[in-house]
Design an enzyme around this catalytic site. Structure first.
Site: not given
Length: 837
Positions: A34, A37, A523
């Site tokens: 989770c 953790c 460009d």
């Protein structure tokens, strides 16, 4: 076909200990379930001096940046002290190795494998596999290992294997728990089935589920408790243990074990306040909470594996075997079939028609067309011949090629693309960092809320079992396990999908940038156009097949770009060209020679005028019109014989930078996305306006004749006027503008461009196509949108449901089902990104 110069670089978001880390280490971290953790591991690692870490739950990995000598053993020990397991899966740069040495890594060291962070680990075992061609070659047989050198890493498992291993374990536990939980639920809910002693049978069926079935939750909760950590699994484990412990007490000491006792569990009994005089048994809640959560975790594990499908497919494109060629005496050559991992830089290898090109290299013999569509998305095969670069994993469609390897393993284009994608997946978007900070304090808060719920019910005069049920429901419903999956699963799927579309996103912060973009600066040369001169027959005049054949023949002997364009156009239209004799190159003016006994000259009108060649009125008008559209125009003059005395002008040939076929369509799609296209070029205004008109860019949005430093100034000026700018470029002259755009917007580099431009950009477009820009914006925006949806589903409903649970309006079993459903919803929502773009 040019080779993109991809160079992996770390995420440029928060958390970097230094802008120039001396080394990076990738760890497979086992036991995380989770967001809490993740936050704990990340916090423990980052507390170490000279260490900055980013931990990812979806990939079960930690990307560690070192600015001071720190050994791998210290990193692993730190993770283990946090209650998790760790294994090193990759290292790059200099710094301390596993033995604590600070010697620089060998120059051949490559960045950590692009698969490392994908596969993750199961219980701390590294479960990664390098893509074909990316593993370092093993040492020669009998070679002595240097004293003190770190042991070689263990063999790596197939990509994503850890998720499948975990899914298989969860599936076993789920099936057993489901088989046992169904009769538990039936006996508990239906009084008609409650025979004498039924409650003891229910206990016998439920205990294996609460113990063995829920063991993954108990194990992580216990490991965290030993190190003072509280995770989402702590809430699950406490809920299951509390329900089971209460039920055992009620069964053995509370009177619920009396033979003949009946207990109904209709819908009205799902509320804690609606309990009878005897202590209620919660075996069914413990069993079904465990079953629902196992189902959710199993779906997560399967979905995690599927979420890496896009990148896994990309990494597995490479060839597995190659025909190495060794020159022999007298021009003979020996061929041997070897594994692609055994190929070294400088080796020659043969590529037959229909075979994949084993690795990046340069053609030394042969001519063919190469299909690069599976890597770049470009459907038209590219013609290659001696001296052209080819990319590994592309397919040789026709002729036989002899190629010299220029890069192997992690140095190949394919591996570097994968490495960059994984770097992006290892990072964290700002929204995820906020979620991690919340989850770090969420579990202790929930424990306090559960305790307050228990005390509140008892203080209000509620029964002990009603108070207990409400407290357990709070524990279960508040567990936002999906919170830790909300961002990383979306990043995993989104960036993998982008890579399939030829878009390499360098960091999760890029996703945030695409949301606010309102201007896209393009460009011209090499971006909107191909960057290669080509013959424009529409703007030419007097160009019949005879004139084109003679002009192409004399220009074929020149290396000038204009000459190459004319010769190429002639070959495409007419095929082979006749030879030229008495060729002369008049520097900067034109060329002349004799073709099939006739004098031919092609060059500037002023040069031909010096030789007495005058332009008829029609050709003079054609010349003026061609130059007015920005084309480069030359004049073809021919004589009746080999002498140059009777030359006369017969045709005007217009050459221009060819527009990419998809540019006009891509500009329209950018407008549909709410972006204003702007053309920026160093070319002359006439050529720029002509290109802008062809692709649909307004004349006022054209900036022509701009020097490299001026390009950066144009981008800065747009930003100063409040625009959020994305810049697309491909050359060294675009690097400053790309960096300027990336500072407050987004830089996108064409992968066919220079390494400098690619390094300065946030997104690399492997596909040399403006539609890749559209795909980049679409996938990025879709990923960010899914992340926000995931966070809502993962967190908001938990917050809303806690008051309901505390008020006694939710049974623990229903709470567990809802919590498991949130994880499944989050992962399923992320998988929708596989169709993005």
């Amino acid at each position: 076909m040019s080779e993109p110069g991809f160079e992996p670089r770390g995420p440029h978001g928060a958390g970097s200990a230094t802008s120039s880390p001396s080394a990076t280490v990738d760890l497979a971290v086992g036991g995380m379930t989770c967001a809490s953790c993740v936050a704990r591991v990340e916090k423990r690692l980052s507390r170490m001096e000279g260490v900055s870490a980013t931990v990812n739950l979806a990939t079960e990995s930690a990307h560690v940046r070192l600015s001071a000598p720190v050994s791998e053993a210290e990193l692993i020990a730190t993770v283990e002290r946090a209650g998790y397991t760790a294994a090193v899966i990759g290292r790059s740069g200099t710094g301390a190795d596993a033995t604590g040495s600070t010697d620089p890594a060998p120059s051949g060291d490559a960045p950590s494998g692009p698969d490392g962070a994908i596969a993750g680990a199961s219980s701390g075992a590294a479960a990664q596999a390098a893509p074909a061609g990316s593993a370092a070659a093993p040492p020669p047989a009998g070679a002595a290992q240097a004293p003190g050198a770190a042991a070689p890493p263990p063999p790596r498992e197939p990509l994503g294997a850890s998720h499948l291993v975990r899914a298989a374990d969860l599936r076993r536990r789920l099936l057993v728990s489901l088989v046992l939980s169904v009769p538990v639920m039936a006996l508990s809910m239906l009084p008609a089935l409650q025979f004498t002693g039924w409650q003891w049978v229910v206990a016998a069926l439920a205990l294996p589920v609460a113990a063995w079935g829920a063991w993954p939750f108990h194990r992580v909760a216990w490991a965290g408790a030993r190190h003072g950590a509280f995770t989402m699994d702590t809430l699950v484990s406490l809920g299951v243990v509390a329900s089971t412990a209460w039920s055992l007490w009620a069964l053995t000491l509370g009177g619920a074990g009396e033979l003949g006792m009946r207990m109904s569990m209709g819908l009205d009994q799902l509320l804690p306040r609606a309990q009878g005089h005897h202590p209620h048994l919660y075996f069914e809640s413990a069993a079904w909470v465990t079953t629902f959560l196992l189902a959710g975790r199993y779906a997560e594990a399967r979905a995690k594996h599927r979420s890496g499908d896009a990148l896994r497919a990309l990494l597995e494109l490479g060839a597995k075997e190659v025909t190495r060629v060794r020159p022999g005496a007298g021009g003979a050559r020996a061929e041997e079939r070897i594994s692609v991992e055994d190929l070294a830089v400088g080796d020659l290898f043969a590529v037959r028609p229909g075979e994949k090109i084993a690795t990046d290299g340069v053609v030394v013999q042969g001519r063919s067309a190469v299909d690069a569509s599976m890597l770049t998305g470009e459907p038209v095969p590219v013609e290659v011949e001696e001296g052209d670069a080819v990319t590994g994993a592309t397919v040789n469609t026709s002729g036989a090629l002899l190629v010299r390897a220029t890069a192997v393993g992690q140095g190949t284009t394919l591996a570097r693309i994968g490495a960059m994608v994984v770097e992006a997946q290892a990072g964290k978007a700002p929204v995820q960092r906020l979620a991690d900070r919340i989850s770090a304090v969420f579990v202790p808060v929930v424990l306090v809320l559960s305790a307050l719920t228990l005390v509140g019910w008892l203080a209000a005069g509620g029964s002990a079992q009603a108070a207990f049920t409400a407290a357990v429901a709070v524990l279960v419903i508040a567990c936002p396990c999906a919170l830790g999956l909300a961002t990383p699963t979306a990043l995993l799927v989104g960036t993998g999908r982008a890579a399939q579309l030829g878009v390499v996103i360098k960091g999760p912060e890029v996703l945030e940038s695409t949301r606010a973009l309102d201007t896209m600066v393009l460009d011209k040369t090499g971006t909107v156009t191909t960057g290669r001169m080509s013959l424009d027959t529409g703007a030419s005049s007097g160009l019949d097949d005879e004139a084109l054949r003679l002009a192409g023949a004399v220009e074929a002997a020149s290396e000038h770009p204009v000459a190459a364009a004319i010769a190429s156009g002639a070959r495409e239209r007419l095929g082979a060209l006749p030879p030229v004799e008495d060729f002369s190159n008049h520097e900067g003016r034109g060329v002349s020679g004799t073709v099939e006994g006739r004098a031919v000259a092609v060059g500037r009108p002023a040069w031909l005028a010096e030789s007495g060649v005058e332009l008829p009125g029609a050709l003079a008008r054609a010349l003026s019109e061609a130059e007015g559209t920005g084309a480069t125009a030359v004049v073809l003059a021919m004589g009746a014989g080999p002498g140059a005395d009777d030359l006369r002008a017969v045709a005007v040939l217009a050459v221009r930078d060819a527009l990419r076929p998809s540019s006009r369509r891509a500009v329209a799609q950018l407008r549909d996305l709410g972006l204003r296209p702007v053309l920026l070029t160093g070319d002359n205004p006439r050529a720029a306006q002509e290109v802008a008109a062809q692709v649909g860019i307004a004349a006022e949005d054209v900036h022509a004749g701009v020097l490299p430093g001026g390009k950066r100034d144009v981008v800065a000026a747009l930003q100063d006027r409040g625009a959020v700018v994305g810049m697309v470029g491909d050359g060294i002259n675009d690097a400053a503008a790309l960096a300027q755009a990336g500072a407050r917007g987004l830089g996108l580099a064409m992968g066919s461009g220079t390494d400098v431009a690619i390094e300065a950009a946030d997104i690399t477009l492997v596909r040399a196509d403006l539609e890749a820009v559209v795909a980049a914006v679409r996938v990025s925006r879709a990923t960010l949108r899914v992340i926000k949806q995931n966070l809502f589903w993962a967190f908001a409903y938990n917050v809303a449901a806690i008051p309901l649970a505390a008020a006694g309006l939710l049974n623990p079993m229903i709470a567990g089902a809802a919590m498991a459903a949130s994880s499944v919803i989050v992962v399923a929502n992320s998988l929708r990104l596989r169709r993005a773009g």
